[in-house]
Motif scaffolding. Structure first.
Motif, PDB file in Angstrom:
ATOM      1  N   GLN A   2       0.875   1.896  -2.775  1.00  0.00           N
ATOM      2  CA  GLN A   2       1.654   0.963  -3.580  1.00  0.00           C
ATOM      3  C   GLN A   2       2.305   1.669  -4.763  1.00  0.00           C
ATOM      4  O   GLN A   2       3.447   1.391  -5.130  1.00  0.00           O
ATOM      5  N   ARG A   5       5.317   3.523  -3.627  1.00  0.00           N
ATOM      6  CA  ARG A   5       6.425   2.608  -3.375  1.00  0.00           C
ATOM      7  C   ARG A   5       7.104   2.213  -4.677  1.00  0.00           C
ATOM      8  O   ARG A   5       8.336   2.142  -4.775  1.00  0.00           O
ATOM      9  N   ASN A   6       6.306   1.946  -5.708  1.00  0.00           N
ATOM     10  CA  ASN A   6       6.892   1.576  -6.999  1.00  0.00           C
ATOM     11  C   ASN A   6       7.720   2.711  -7.571  1.00  0.00           C
ATOM     12  O   ASN A   6       8.799   2.499  -8.131  1.00  0.00           O
ATOM     13  N   ALA A  21      10.580  -4.626  -3.955  1.00  0.00           N
ATOM     14  CA  ALA A  21       9.405  -3.892  -3.476  1.00  0.00           C
ATOM     15  C   ALA A  21       9.482  -3.715  -1.963  1.00  0.00           C
ATOM     16  O   ALA A  21       9.851  -4.630  -1.227  1.00  0.00           O
ATOM     17  N   GLY A  22       9.138  -2.509  -1.520  1.00  0.00           N
ATOM     18  CA  GLY A  22       9.163  -2.218  -0.095  1.00  0.00           C
ATOM     19  C   GLY A  22      10.534  -1.861   0.425  1.00  0.00           C
ATOM     20  O   GLY A  22      10.762  -1.896   1.644  1.00  0.00           O
ATOM     21  N   GLU A  23      11.465  -1.516  -0.471  1.00  0.00           N
ATOM     22  CA  GLU A  23      12.815  -1.166  -0.060  1.00  0.00           C
ATOM     23  C   GLU A  23      13.281   0.135  -0.717  1.00  0.00           C
ATOM     24  O   GLU A  23      12.780   0.521  -1.776  1.00  0.00           O
ATOM     25  N   VAL A 175       6.615   8.189   2.728  1.00  0.00           N
ATOM     26  CA  VAL A 175       6.660   6.924   3.466  1.00  0.00           C
ATOM     27  C   VAL A 175       7.647   7.069   4.616  1.00  0.00           C
ATOM     28  O   VAL A 175       8.408   8.026   4.683  1.00  0.00           O
ATOM     29  N   GLU A 225      14.491  -0.865   4.599  1.00  0.00           N
ATOM     30  CA  GLU A 225      13.087  -1.278   4.477  1.00  0.00           C
ATOM     31  C   GLU A 225      12.192  -0.041   4.538  1.00  0.00           C
ATOM     32  O   GLU A 225      12.551   0.969   5.131  1.00  0.00           O
ATOM     33  N   ILE A 226      11.054  -0.106   3.883  1.00  0.00           N
ATOM     34  CA  ILE A 226      10.019   0.926   4.034  1.00  0.00           C
ATOM     35  C   ILE A 226       9.095   0.465   5.158  1.00  0.00           C
ATOM     36  O   ILE A 226       8.547  -0.645   5.121  1.00  0.00           O
ATOM     37  N   GLU A 228       6.138  -0.341   7.528  1.00  0.00           N
ATOM     38  CA  GLU A 228       4.709  -0.615   7.264  1.00  0.00           C
ATOM     39  C   GLU A 228       3.856   0.429   7.980  1.00  0.00           C
ATOM     40  O   GLU A 228       4.181   0.921   9.048  1.00  0.00           O
TER      41      GLU A 228
END
Length: 229
Positions: A2, A5-6, A21-23, A175, A225-226, A228
């Motif tokens: 996390q 990602r941030n 978040a997650g992009e 990622v 998108e990142i 999963e």
């Protein structure tokens, strides 16, 4: 993960694209340099005379002479257009403010816009028209007859640039890059002159011309998108 990602989001936001978040949000830019294959001339004639008829007749003669030169050099009628025809009085004012201004003659003028698709004749065309009475030159610009090809190449390069940036950010952050979530094309750039140190277009006779190159650019904004884990 996390925290990574941030950090990735902060890096992506350094460009003027917003991400959640997650992009991963990136911008790409593509630039294509091409030699022009067309010139657009804006020129014409103006003349002063004692009578309006004389002034207009002379301007018409000079304009027709310029058109005949263009036709002789192979310029098609669709590539020639006249415009901005005018006829104005020429005023003579006295030494004192109370003196009444009087018309001492007339000035007529006409403008001819010409697209020259064969740049090898450009220098000679200018030279001949000036010799035959054209005395008003309002500009010369170079262009591409079909700018869509250069624009499409610039778009491809812009997308490639954006994808490469996104892949770099994803790899650096550890990622996986996911699918494209949104895609936006920025304002495309109309081909602009880029002056280069080259003079292949200089003529042995006539007016020397250096065409340089035209720069066409495109920008895109893509949000990925990142993937999963």
């Amino acid at each position: 993960m996390q925290m990574l990602r941030n950090l990735l989001i902060v890096a992506a936001l350094s460009a003027p694209v917003f991400a959640h978040a997650g992009e991963i949000a990136v911008q790409g830019r593509g630039v294509i340099e091409k030699a022009p294959d067309m010139a657009v001339l804006s020129l014409g004639a103006r003349f002063q005379a004692f009578t309006a008829q004389e002034a207009m007749s002379e301007v018409n003669r000079r304009t027709q002479a310029a058109i005949r030169i263009m036709e002789k050099l192979g310029i098609e009628p669709r590539d020639m257009q006249t415009g901005n025809l005018y006829l104005n009085p020429v005023w003579e004012r006295g030494d004192n403010r109370i003196d009444v201004a009087r018309i001492k003659g007339y000035e007529a003028g006409n403008q001819l816009t010409v697209r020259v698709r064969d740049l090898t004749i450009l220098g000679d065309a200018l030279d001949e028209m000036v010799r035959d009475g054209v005395n008003a030159f309002n500009g010369l610009r170079f262009a591409l007859q079909d700018p869509s090809e250069a624009m499409n190449e610039a778009r491809r390069k812009a997308v490639q640039d954006a994808v490469a940036k996104a892949q770099l950010y994803a790899e650096a952050a550890g990622v996986e890059l996911g699918a494209i979530k949104s895609f936006h094309e920025g304002g495309g750039g109309v081909p602009q002159p880029r002056f280069m140190a080259r003079a292949e277009m200089a003529m042995d006779t006539g007016v020397p011309i250096a065409a340089g190159e035209l720069s066409t650019q495109a920008t895109v904004s893509i949000v990925f998108e990142i993937a999963e884990d």
